[in-house]
Design a protein around this motif. Structure first.
Motif, PDB file in Angstrom:
ATOM      1  N   LEU A 209      36.605  60.774  55.259  1.00  0.00           N
ATOM      2  CA  LEU A 209      36.131  60.448  53.911  1.00  0.00           C
ATOM      3  C   LEU A 209      35.515  61.670  53.235  1.00  0.00           C
ATOM      4  N   LEU A 210      34.810  62.490  54.003  1.00  0.00           N
ATOM      5  CA  LEU A 210      34.233  63.705  53.442  1.00  0.00           C
ATOM      6  C   LEU A 210      35.313  64.641  52.907  1.00  0.00           C
ATOM      7  N   THR A 211      36.419  64.758  53.649  1.00  0.00           N
ATOM      8  CA  THR A 211      37.493  65.662  53.195  1.00  0.00           C
ATOM      9  C   THR A 211      38.123  65.177  51.897  1.00  0.00           C
ATOM     10  N   GLU A 212      37.912  63.915  51.552  1.00  0.00           N
ATOM     11  CA  GLU A 212      38.466  63.366  50.318  1.00  0.00           C
ATOM     12  C   GLU A 212      37.528  63.546  49.133  1.00  0.00           C
ATOM     13  N   THR A 213      36.279  63.937  49.419  1.00  0.00           N
ATOM     14  CA  THR A 213      35.292  64.072  48.340  1.00  0.00           C
ATOM     15  C   THR A 213      34.711  65.481  48.223  1.00  0.00           C
ATOM     16  N   VAL A 214      34.879  66.311  49.246  1.00  0.00           N
ATOM     17  CA  VAL A 214      34.361  67.676  49.224  1.00  0.00           C
ATOM     18  C   VAL A 214      35.547  68.629  49.101  1.00  0.00           C
ATOM     19  N   PRO A 215      35.684  69.311  47.959  1.00  0.00           N
ATOM     20  CA  PRO A 215      36.877  70.152  47.734  1.00  0.00           C
ATOM     21  C   PRO A 215      37.117  71.186  48.832  1.00  0.00           C
ATOM     22  N   ASP A 216      36.066  71.809  49.342  1.00  0.00           N
ATOM     23  CA  ASP A 216      36.247  72.845  50.357  1.00  0.00           C
ATOM     24  C   ASP A 216      36.773  72.295  51.681  1.00  0.00           C
ATOM     25  N   LEU A 217      36.752  70.974  51.843  1.00  0.00           N
ATOM     26  CA  LEU A 217      37.208  70.375  53.103  1.00  0.00           C
ATOM     27  C   LEU A 217      38.561  69.673  52.956  1.00  0.00           C
ATOM     28  N   THR A 218      39.093  69.623  51.757  1.00  0.00           N
ATOM     29  CA  THR A 218      40.325  68.869  51.511  1.00  0.00           C
ATOM     30  C   THR A 218      41.465  69.317  52.429  1.00  0.00           C
ATOM     31  N   TYR A 219      41.555  70.615  52.652  1.00  0.00           N
ATOM     32  CA  TYR A 219      42.636  71.176  53.461  1.00  0.00           C
ATOM     33  C   TYR A 219      42.678  70.585  54.866  1.00  0.00           C
ATOM     34  N   TYR A 220      41.535  70.086  55.362  1.00  0.00           N
ATOM     35  CA  TYR A 220      41.444  69.658  56.755  1.00  0.00           C
ATOM     36  C   TYR A 220      41.601  68.137  56.925  1.00  0.00           C
ATOM     37  N   ARG A 221      41.944  67.457  55.841  1.00  0.00           N
ATOM     38  CA  ARG A 221      42.127  66.006  55.941  1.00  0.00           C
ATOM     39  C   ARG A 221      43.255  65.658  56.908  1.00  0.00           C
ATOM     40  N   ASP A 222      44.408  66.301  56.748  1.00  0.00           N
ATOM     41  CA  ASP A 222      45.546  65.991  57.617  1.00  0.00           C
ATOM     42  C   ASP A 222      45.220  66.312  59.078  1.00  0.00           C
ATOM     43  N   PHE A 223      44.510  67.401  59.285  1.00  0.00           N
ATOM     44  CA  PHE A 223      44.119  67.766  60.650  1.00  0.00           C
ATOM     45  C   PHE A 223      43.301  66.654  61.295  1.00  0.00           C
ATOM     46  N   LEU A 224      42.294  66.138  60.572  1.00  0.00           N
ATOM     47  CA  LEU A 224      41.453  65.084  61.130  1.00  0.00           C
ATOM     48  C   LEU A 224      42.199  63.757  61.236  1.00  0.00           C
ATOM     49  N   CYS A 225      43.062  63.466  60.284  1.00  0.00           N
ATOM     50  CA  CYS A 225      43.847  62.225  60.362  1.00  0.00           C
ATOM     51  C   CYS A 225      44.760  62.243  61.585  1.00  0.00           C
ATOM     52  N   ASP A 226      45.430  63.369  61.824  1.00  0.00           N
ATOM     53  CA  ASP A 226      46.288  63.491  63.004  1.00  0.00           C
ATOM     54  C   ASP A 226      45.465  63.374  64.280  1.00  0.00           C
ATOM     55  N   PHE A 227      44.288  63.979  64.280  1.00  0.00           N
ATOM     56  CA  PHE A 227      43.425  63.903  65.457  1.00  0.00           C
ATOM     57  C   PHE A 227      43.004  62.461  65.726  1.00  0.00           C
ATOM     58  N   ALA A 228      42.657  61.743  64.658  1.00  0.00           N
ATOM     59  CA  ALA A 228      42.189  60.363  64.821  1.00  0.00           C
ATOM     60  C   ALA A 228      43.259  59.467  65.437  1.00  0.00           C
ATOM     61  N   VAL A 392      27.791  68.991  55.994  1.00  0.00           N
ATOM     62  CA  VAL A 392      28.949  69.456  55.237  1.00  0.00           C
ATOM     63  C   VAL A 392      29.109  70.968  55.404  1.00  0.00           C
ATOM     64  N   GLU A 393      28.000  71.702  55.384  1.00  0.00           N
ATOM     65  CA  GLU A 393      28.062  73.146  55.565  1.00  0.00           C
ATOM     66  C   GLU A 393      28.582  73.509  56.948  1.00  0.00           C
ATOM     67  N   ILE A 394      28.170  72.758  57.959  1.00  0.00           N
ATOM     68  CA  ILE A 394      28.652  73.013  59.324  1.00  0.00           C
ATOM     69  C   ILE A 394      30.160  72.784  59.413  1.00  0.00           C
ATOM     70  N   LEU A 395      30.648  71.723  58.784  1.00  0.00           N
ATOM     71  CA  LEU A 395      32.094  71.481  58.789  1.00  0.00           C
ATOM     72  C   LEU A 395      32.846  72.626  58.120  1.00  0.00           C
ATOM     73  N   LYS A 396      32.268  73.195  57.079  1.00  0.00           N
ATOM     74  CA  LYS A 396      32.915  74.326  56.404  1.00  0.00           C
ATOM     75  C   LYS A 396      33.033  75.536  57.334  1.00  0.00           C
ATOM     76  N   ILE A 397      32.074  75.676  58.248  1.00  0.00           N
ATOM     77  CA  ILE A 397      32.104  76.790  59.200  1.00  0.00           C
ATOM     78  C   ILE A 397      33.066  76.512  60.345  1.00  0.00           C
ATOM     79  N   LEU A 398      33.009  75.296  60.905  1.00  0.00           N
ATOM     80  CA  LEU A 398      33.686  75.023  62.173  1.00  0.00           C
ATOM     81  C   LEU A 398      35.105  74.481  62.032  1.00  0.00           C
ATOM     82  N   LEU A 399      35.383  73.699  61.008  1.00  0.00           N
ATOM     83  CA  LEU A 399      36.740  73.152  60.901  1.00  0.00           C
ATOM     84  C   LEU A 399      37.810  74.241  60.803  1.00  0.00           C
TER      85      LEU A 399
END
Length: 407
Positions: A209-228, A392-399
């Motif tokens: 849900l965060l990747t759908e609302t935070v622009p800097d995380l949008t790129y990683y939505r598919d990665f997390l969906c596949d992981f889930a 959110v900042e941590i996800l920007k670093i680690l994802l």
């Protein structure tokens, strides 16, 4: 503080009494003890303990061989008060009794034989069917720093050296006395009924849900969906073991809340001891290394310090293995780096599922019920936990690191 009456009225702690503490102290001191008074309180902050209940008992007593009153403090680990959740984690006390008892004794003896008297955790004082009773490390000056700030480089170096020595000793014992670890060849996560599976799925869904609302995380939505989609299978693979590779006893839950630190008068950190050995697993050291670095290092270390810390770990590991006459090839830096890559899926779990509760502003929200239920209240609590700007900042670093298949 929780009173004795509140525990007894609930029916879950009726065995706690002056006679109970007298029996513990008599076994420990080897002489008759009279308990004058005692009080009990929660031993860990609300929202930071999912697997069992922690009680701190403060006891005033008198020994038969000494007429003076003395006071002490003990830590009791017991089953959860919630009966349904308690049934899901019955294995926890059995695991920790094995670690604090025979395994720690073997580790201590092995290291002492080479002149190393390193300690890895609190002493076991007493055990029975109701509780595991440990020394209270606060009496020796050990404490926890601010959990939300996470750990700087000085803290990380001390812990990484300590876990390297623990890993080395258990690798040697795994060669000499493999049967010592028979309870730790699997993981509670492998049990299909383990509630932690649902907890992880709920956490990853919040991150999506965060990747759908935070622009800097949008790129990683598919990665997390596949992981889930394959989360359960991928996390189960964390606990697969290649017997021909380098294996150690992992702490299994190596994050900031399971470490206690001692500081000098000027505030410089001197030592670290580990607690909560309830998820120990004999397998790749990549499990512990990913768990610790992705959960507990602060932003600066996570941006720039991982490489240095792994080198420090490998150096301490190699020195200790050679000191203990390890009879196989000593792992190289490349060996350990490859183990971390093999177990990278666990780093995804740690980042998305453990970190949010570690840094949240209101830890009382991180109850098992709020993380597992589908009620409106539970969903609101999870939303507040995961929309924390610090997370959110941590996800920007680690994802970017975790999604980099070539890294």
């Amino acid at each position: 503080m929780s009173t004795l009456e509140s525990f007894e009225s609930s029916g879950t702690r009726s065995w706690i009494s002056g006679d109970y503490f007298a029996r513990i102290l008599e076994q420990y001191f080897g002489t008759e003890v009279v308990v004058v008074s005692f009080s009990i309180e929660d031993g860990s902050p609300e929202g930071q303990n999912f697997m069992n209940s922690i009680i701190r008992a403060r006891i005033t007593y008198c020994r038969r061989d000494n007429d003076e009153w003395s006071t002490t403090s003990l830590i009791l680990k017991t089953g959860l008060s919630n009966p349904e959740l308690a049934r899901n984690v019955q294995y926890v006390l059995r695991i920790e009794k094995d670690i604090y008892g025979p395994i720690m004794r073997e580790i201590d003896d092995l290291l002492a034989g080479s002149g190393d008297f390193c300690s890895f955790g609190p002493r076991l004082i007493y055990e029975d069917q109701d509780a595991l009773v440990l020394e209270d490390l606060a009496l020796k000056g050990y404490s926890q720093p601010d959990r939300k700030a996470r750990l700087d480089m000085n803290h990380c170096v001390l812990l990484i050296k300590k876990i390297a020595k623990f890993h080395a000793a258990t690798a040697v014992l795994g060669r000499k006395k493999r049967e010592l670890f028979h309870l730790h060849m699997g993981s509670g996560f492998l049990d299909p009924t383990n509630a932690i599976r649902l907890y992880y799925m709920n956490c990853i869904a919040e991150c999506i849900l965060l990747t759908e609302t935070v622009p800097d995380l949008t790129y990683y939505r598919d990665f997390l969906c596949d992981f889930a989609k394959t989360m359960t299978e991928r996390e189960c693979s964390t606990f697969s073991r290649e017997d021909e590779e380098f294996n150690v006893l992992n702490h299994g839950d190596l994050w900031q809340n399971n470490a206690l630190w001692r500081y000098d008068p000027q505030g410089f950190v001197q030592d670290v001891l580990l607690i909560d050995y309830q998820e120990c697993f004999f397998g790749s050291p990549g499990v512990d290394l990913n768990h610790f670095l992705y959960s507990s290092a602060n932003n600066d270390v996570q941006r720039n310090g991982f490489g240095e810390l792994i080198e420090i770990y490998v150096n301490e590991l190699q020195v200790t293995l050679k000191m203990l006459n390890y009879d196989l090839k000593v792992p190289t830096l490349n060996t350990i780096q490859q183990e971390m890559i093999k177990k990278r899926d666990h780093a995804v779990i740690v980042t998305t599922c453990i970190v949010p509760a570690l840094i949240m502003e209101r830890p009382e929200l991180a109850t098992p019920e709020n993380m597992l239920d589908d009620s409106d209240q539970a969903r609101r609590a999870r939303r507040e936990t995961f929309t924390n700007p610090k997370f959110v900042e941590i996800l920007k670093i680690l994802l970017p690191q975790l999604a980099d298949v070539n890294g």
